[in-house]
Design a protein around this motif. Structure first.
Motif: not given
Length: 235
Positions: A15-32
């Protein structure tokens, strides 16, 4: 702009991803941020449709893209710079760049974009006819980013862009990421160098064994004791 809802991904019995919720807003830099095997690359590969989720939903500008083919995802404006650069070693720099535009047929605009890539990476222009396999690691990384930009992405996803590069080149790569973002391209970034990534990120998510355990503005997470201990190598 890009939204993941209750995303579950399996590799066989894992089970590699377990119920992931994520948002990436426009024109932003988002890191994991997260240790190896936390599910970071799987997240990007699932958004790219290289991996299919068992359940959950991915929307891009309000459209459900969960089950689209990879080429359709690229057409919508989401491009991945894969880990390990993966340039076409037996093709020249210019040929690699042109391949990045394989879904386009606006010749004069493609030429314009090649000039733009060369303005971002003057070193690539100097090596335009050189076989990509003979470039240094840093130059190959620049080429991989340039090739991805040729599809005119709205979201550029990058998997470990600084991996195996000399510190000076790493600095260049991060400056380029900021530059690309200033041009209006949203960036979703995975990076082992968590410190550098959090420094430039507007927002960050911390992944642990397939789950998001922390999220918040990049600078906030950079000063979080737990994050500093676990991911920034500080005591």
């Amino acid at each position: 702009m890009l939204k993941l809802e209750d995303l579950n991904v399996y590799y066989g019995g894992i089970h590699a991803l377990k119920g992931i919720d994520m948002e990436v807003e426009e024109n932003k830099i988002v890191t994991l941020v997260g240790a190896n095997g936390a599910g970071k690359s799987t997240t990007l590969r699932t958004i790219s449709s290289l991996v299919k989720p068992k359940s959950g939903k991915i929307t891009f500008n309000g459209e459900d893209i969960t089950n689209l083919k990879t080429t359709e995802v690229v057409k919508r404006g989401i491009t991945l710079v894969p880990e390990g650069r993966r340039v076409f070693a037996n093709l020249s720099v210019l040929e690699n760049l042109k391949l990045g535009a394989f879904l386009r047929n606006d010749k004069s605009e493609i030429e314009k974009d090649i000039k733009y890539i060369y303005s971002l990476f003057p070193r690539l222009e100097e090596r335009t006819e050189q076989m990509s396999g003979t470039l240094s690691g840093g130059e190959q990384q620049m080429l991989a980013i340039g090739r991805a930009l040729m599809s005119r992405p709205k979201v550029l996803m990058m998997d470990e862009p600084s991996l195996g590069l000399a510190p000076l080149i790493v600095k260049d790569v991060f400056n380029i990421i900021k530059e690309i973002n200033k041009e209006g391209i949203t960036v979703l970034l995975i990076e082992q160098n968590a410190q550098a990534a959090l420094k430039i990120a507007d927002y960050a998510y911390v992944l642990e064994t397939g789950k998001i355990v922390l999220e918040g503005p990049g600078k906030e997470l950079a000063s979080n004791d737990e994050v500093r201990k676990s991911y920034l190598g500080e005591n």
